[in-house]
Design a protein around this motif. Structure first.
Motif, PDB file in Angstrom:
ATOM      1  N   TRP A 105      -0.973  -7.202 -13.063  1.00  0.00           N
ATOM      2  CA  TRP A 105       0.030  -8.153 -13.558  1.00  0.00           C
ATOM      3  C   TRP A 105       0.130  -8.228 -15.078  1.00  0.00           C
ATOM      4  N   LEU A 106      -0.985  -8.034 -15.775  1.00  0.00           N
ATOM      5  CA  LEU A 106      -0.981  -8.350 -17.201  1.00  0.00           C
ATOM      6  C   LEU A 106       0.003  -7.501 -17.991  1.00  0.00           C
ATOM      7  N   LYS A 107       0.160  -6.229 -17.629  1.00  0.00           N
ATOM      8  CA  LYS A 107       1.119  -5.386 -18.350  1.00  0.00           C
ATOM      9  C   LYS A 107       2.531  -5.914 -18.174  1.00  0.00           C
ATOM     10  N   ALA A 108       2.873  -6.327 -16.950  1.00  0.00           N
ATOM     11  CA  ALA A 108       4.212  -6.886 -16.718  1.00  0.00           C
ATOM     12  C   ALA A 108       4.404  -8.177 -17.501  1.00  0.00           C
ATOM     13  N   GLN A 111       5.297  -7.587 -20.986  1.00  0.00           N
ATOM     14  CA  GLN A 111       6.694  -7.187 -21.122  1.00  0.00           C
ATOM     15  C   GLN A 111       7.660  -8.354 -20.963  1.00  0.00           C
ATOM     16  N   GLY A 112       7.130  -9.555 -20.636  1.00  0.00           N
ATOM     17  CA  GLY A 112       7.978 -10.734 -20.663  1.00  0.00           C
ATOM     18  C   GLY A 112       8.362 -11.349 -19.341  1.00  0.00           C
ATOM     19  N   PHE A 113       7.724 -10.966 -18.235  1.00  0.00           N
ATOM     20  CA  PHE A 113       8.028 -11.606 -16.957  1.00  0.00           C
ATOM     21  C   PHE A 113       7.804 -13.113 -17.053  1.00  0.00           C
ATOM     22  N   ASP A 114       8.693 -13.890 -16.454  1.00  0.00           N
ATOM     23  CA  ASP A 114       8.617 -15.349 -16.543  1.00  0.00           C
ATOM     24  C   ASP A 114       7.659 -15.901 -15.480  1.00  0.00           C
ATOM     25  N   VAL A 115       6.395 -15.565 -15.645  1.00  0.00           N
ATOM     26  CA  VAL A 115       5.321 -16.024 -14.758  1.00  0.00           C
ATOM     27  C   VAL A 115       4.171 -16.493 -15.636  1.00  0.00           C
ATOM     28  N   LYS A 116       3.567 -17.611 -15.265  1.00  0.00           N
ATOM     29  CA  LYS A 116       2.443 -18.141 -16.022  1.00  0.00           C
ATOM     30  C   LYS A 116       1.188 -18.154 -15.143  1.00  0.00           C
ATOM     31  N   ILE A 117       0.079 -17.775 -15.738  1.00  0.00           N
ATOM     32  CA  ILE A 117      -1.207 -17.786 -15.042  1.00  0.00           C
ATOM     33  C   ILE A 117      -1.786 -19.194 -15.131  1.00  0.00           C
ATOM     34  N   THR A 118      -2.214 -19.747 -13.982  1.00  0.00           N
ATOM     35  CA  THR A 118      -2.769 -21.103 -13.994  1.00  0.00           C
ATOM     36  C   THR A 118      -4.233 -21.163 -13.568  1.00  0.00           C
ATOM     37  N   ALA A 119      -4.749 -20.097 -12.947  1.00  0.00           N
ATOM     38  CA  ALA A 119      -6.153 -20.102 -12.527  1.00  0.00           C
ATOM     39  C   ALA A 119      -6.587 -18.694 -12.160  1.00  0.00           C
ATOM     40  N   GLY A 120      -7.876 -18.452 -12.290  1.00  0.00           N
ATOM     41  CA  GLY A 120      -8.471 -17.253 -11.709  1.00  0.00           C
ATOM     42  C   GLY A 120      -8.970 -17.602 -10.321  1.00  0.00           C
ATOM     43  N   THR A 121      -8.943 -16.643  -9.409  1.00  0.00           N
ATOM     44  CA  THR A 121      -9.317 -16.969  -8.034  1.00  0.00           C
ATOM     45  C   THR A 121     -10.610 -16.320  -7.560  1.00  0.00           C
ATOM     46  N   HIS A 122     -10.997 -15.193  -8.131  1.00  0.00           N
ATOM     47  CA  HIS A 122     -12.279 -14.598  -7.720  1.00  0.00           C
ATOM     48  C   HIS A 122     -12.538 -13.358  -8.557  1.00  0.00           C
TER      49      HIS A 122
END
Length: 341
Positions: A105-108, A111-122
């Motif tokens: 996901w991080l590369k996308a 590049q500006g995808f409108d998604v925000k990370i809110t937590a790590g899961t494992h």
């Protein structure tokens, strides 16, 4: 580890967490929905890869009423193994959130995808394995070799490129990467077309456990200094966070609670995932996979931003991220704190 994470996990490990969850144990989704019908539940679509066992906690949240407890009516939408489609669905509003591998996901997100990370899961679930007949047991032995992957943008390729770089091997020029479908990887190794396989659980776990005389693990994303690094992350649509922060908070809390439930009761996660599991696998088999991953590693806040920045720096070093990307600023941009309010 943050104080909030420590307190939350300590509660579960002491047994009190399960005791507090007892009113929900055995209470079906339908019962909970009826119980909360007066207040109403917020409908959401959650994108998932049903074949990934590390996402079993999502099915725990659905089966055991954790989503409903947080006021949510969540529909899980399976995008199969297409992580790109999953992320695009979140970014375009076709889904409200999802869980995916950070190194996919991080590369996308750069590049500006409108998604925000809110937590790590494992942590865990990526492995680099080789046939014992090759004699390969160390990363240093992979120079000049060919590594098989499911695709040339696979998170396993990205992660083990980082490890190879750190071992002094150029992942672009000193090794060759070849893509095969998942059902052909083993055959390619046996034919000598590849010298090692970079793949994920549950397949790689079972190769090692079921045929210990055939395969050896060369590395994983739980060793070589990555023992406490997150593997998968929860991402929510930017529009959900901007327009309905309370729901974003509730969804993130539900996902973290499901992770805690999985740590306390891995048998529930195994049973929830069983319909999606490879054929002829038992609940006990799936518990073994889950216990080999670190579902108690669920960073948020400053801890997660640190890990995101570390990945950004490492991806920049192997030319996956742009050289102009500042890792710290990137982490600040893609992380959303929905838990402090």
């Amino acid at each position: 580890m943050t104080q909030s994470n420590t307190n939350r996990r300590g509660l579960l490990r002491s047994g009190l967490g399960v005791a507090l969850a007892a009113p929900f144990l055995g209470l079906g989704v339908g019962s909970l929905a009826r119980a909360q019908a007066a207040g109403g539940l917020k409908p959401l679509k959650f994108a998932s890869n049903a074949s990934a066992i590390c996402l079993a906690p999502v099915f725990v949240a659905k089966d055991h009423g954790i989503f409903e407890k947080h006021g949510l009516d969540v529909e899980i939408v399976n995008f199969g193994a297409s992580t790109e489609a999953l992320l695009e669905a979140i970014a375009t509003g076709k889904a409200d959130g999802g869980i995916g591998m950070a190194l996919r996901w991080l590369k996308a997100l750069e590049q500006g995808f409108d998604v925000k990370i809110t937590a790590g899961t494992h942590g865990g679930c990526s492995r680099l394995v080789a046939l014992k007949s090759t004699g390969i047991t160390e990363l240093s032995q992979l120079k000049g070799k060919t590594i098989g992957v499911t695709d040339l943008a696979a998170p396993g390729k990205n992660f083990f490129s980082i490890l190879l770089h750190q071992a002094g091997i150029d992942p672009e020029t000193d090794v060759k990467w070849r893509a095969f479908s998942t059902d052909v990887l083993e055959i390619a190794a046996e034919r000598g077309e590849i010298d090692a396989i970079a793949d994920g659980d549950p397949r790689a776990f079972f190769w090692l456990r079921d045929t210990p005389d055939k395969y050896v693990q060369v590395a994983s994303n739980l060793d070589h200094g990555f023992e406490n690094r997150v593997c998968c992350i929860a991402g929510l649509s930017g529009s959900l966070i901007r327009n309905d922060p309370a729901t974003a908070t509730a969804l993130t809390r539900a996902l973290l609670e499901a992770q805690d439930w999985t740590v306390a009761r891995p048998e529930d996660a195994a049973k929830a995932f069983l319909p999606q599991a490879p054929k002829n696998r038992s609940v006990e088999d799936l518990i073994a996979v889950l216990n080999d991953q670190t579902h108690n590693h669920t960073p948020t806040g400053a801890d997660l931003k640190t890990e995101i920045a570390q990945y950004a720096s490492e991806l920049r070093e192997i030319n996956i991220f742009r050289r102009s990307t500042d890792p710290q600023k990137f982490a600040e941009r893609v992380y959303a704190d929905v838990l402090s309010a």
